[in-house]
Motif scaffolding. Structure first.
Motif, PDB file in Angstrom:
ATOM      1  N   VAL A 183       4.235   0.200  -8.921  1.00  0.00           N
ATOM      2  CA  VAL A 183       4.172   0.820  -7.592  1.00  0.00           C
ATOM      3  C   VAL A 183       4.110  -0.239  -6.504  1.00  0.00           C
ATOM      4  CG1 VAL A 183       2.843   2.367  -6.126  1.00  0.00           C
ATOM      5  CG2 VAL A 183       3.036   2.846  -8.567  1.00  0.00           C
ATOM      6  N   ILE A 184       3.260  -1.242  -6.698  1.00  0.00           N
ATOM      7  CA  ILE A 184       3.042  -2.248  -5.662  1.00  0.00           C
ATOM      8  C   ILE A 184       4.273  -3.133  -5.479  1.00  0.00           C
ATOM      9  CG2 ILE A 184       1.667  -4.285  -5.044  1.00  0.00           C
ATOM     10  CD1 ILE A 184      -0.763  -2.861  -6.179  1.00  0.00           C
ATOM     11  N   ASP A 185       4.999  -3.428  -6.549  1.00  0.00           N
ATOM     12  CA  ASP A 185       6.230  -4.202  -6.410  1.00  0.00           C
ATOM     13  C   ASP A 185       7.195  -3.520  -5.451  1.00  0.00           C
ATOM     14  OD1 ASP A 185       5.422  -6.240  -8.004  1.00  0.00           O
ATOM     15  OD2 ASP A 185       6.640  -5.698  -9.744  1.00  0.00           O
ATOM     16  N   GLU A 186       7.280  -2.201  -5.561  1.00  0.00           N
ATOM     17  CA  GLU A 186       8.174  -1.459  -4.678  1.00  0.00           C
ATOM     18  C   GLU A 186       7.700  -1.526  -3.223  1.00  0.00           C
ATOM     19  OE1 GLU A 186       8.173   2.802  -4.973  1.00  0.00           O
ATOM     20  OE2 GLU A 186      10.358   2.832  -4.833  1.00  0.00           O
ATOM     21  N   ILE A 187       6.378  -1.431  -3.031  1.00  0.00           N
ATOM     22  CA  ILE A 187       5.823  -1.534  -1.676  1.00  0.00           C
ATOM     23  C   ILE A 187       6.097  -2.909  -1.093  1.00  0.00           C
ATOM     24  CG2 ILE A 187       3.668  -1.572  -0.349  1.00  0.00           C
ATOM     25  CD1 ILE A 187       2.590   0.563  -2.248  1.00  0.00           C
ATOM     26  N   LEU A 188       5.898  -3.961  -1.892  1.00  0.00           N
ATOM     27  CA  LEU A 188       6.140  -5.319  -1.414  1.00  0.00           C
ATOM     28  C   LEU A 188       7.601  -5.514  -1.028  1.00  0.00           C
ATOM     29  CD1 LEU A 188       3.998  -7.386  -3.952  1.00  0.00           C
ATOM     30  CD2 LEU A 188       3.468  -6.886  -1.565  1.00  0.00           C
TER      31      LEU A 188
END
Length: 239
Positions: free
Chosen positions: A221-226
């Motif tokens: 999830v966080i990779d996509e946000i970054l």
């Protein structure tokens, strides 16, 4: 249809010099009567926008993910009022809120501690929410290495998407499961793999995306946000 938006109707018409023109009409009787039908006319009545206003989305390691109505003054504990709404193994010390700021819809990300918000709802930890906020709750523990059949199918879809993507045709996923491992020859393309993985969510339904995010964990999830934060960076104004 009930979803029609007649205020933005258009009438395409071929004029006297054989040119196609577009007239704005409201699709009301008086407007249409003022423009009697002619051969070649095309009347287009659009639908209302798909986006939903005044909502809050709850996603991740919760029993009932989904969208609910928003009211001014809502806070975190108005959406998650007790730990009973969270699945066992939820991370109470770290969660995220995705928020898009007008007018350019710039992404802002807030972190929160659910344990402190529930312990003292009057504290600053009980963050005030805005319309269209997305609350993300993570699990503490990684899943088993062995994928269930439903995850095997989704992993295959993600790999197919990466292999068939025209924009990232050189990237490929080789090391499922638990993280998208790549061979040594693919290391230089890892950013493309990350982006392919993030964009693969568009192939899933909401329910499937919830399962995928729950399996791969916060890194997925966080990779996509970054990636989204990097995309909105400007010279002299990094995200």
């Amino acid at each position: 249809k009930p979803s029609a938006y007649p205020k933005k109707s258009t009438l395409e018409r071929i004029n006297d010099v054989d040119q196609r023109t577009v007239l704005n009409v409201s699709a009301k009787a008086e407007d249409l009567n003022a423009n009697p039908a002619q051969a070649g006319d095309i009347l287009r009545i659009p639908s209302v926008l798909e986006k939903v206003e005044d909502t809050i989305a709850l996603r991740g390691h919760v029993y009932r993910p989904g969208v609910q109505s928003f009211k001014d003054g809502m806070r975190l504990t108005d959406v998650i009022s007790s730990v009973d709404q969270l699945k066992p193994g939820s991370d109470l010390r770290y969660g995220l809120i995705k928020r898009y700021l007008p007018p350019q819809q710039t992404l802002k990300v807030l972190s929160f501690r659910m344990d402190r918000a529930l312990a003292d709802p009057s504290s600053e930890y009980n963050i005030e929410l805005k319309s269209k906020d997305e609350i993300l709750v993570f699990g503490l523990y990684p899943r088993d290495q062995k994928l269930s059949p439903e995850y095997e199918e989704m992993a295959a879809q993600a790999e197919e998407f990466a292999n068939s993507s025209a924009a990232f045709s050189d990237a490929r996923i080789t090391g499922l499961p638990l993280d998208y491992q790549t061979s040594s020859t693919d290391n230089a393309q890892s950013p493309l793999l990350d982006r392919d993985r993030a964009h693969s969510r568009t192939r899933f339904t909401v329910t499937e995306f919830e399962k995928e995010a729950a399996y791969w964990g916060r890194k997925w999830v966080i990779d996509e946000i970054l990636e989204e934060l990097r995309a909105q960076s400007e010279i002299g104004n990094p995200s």
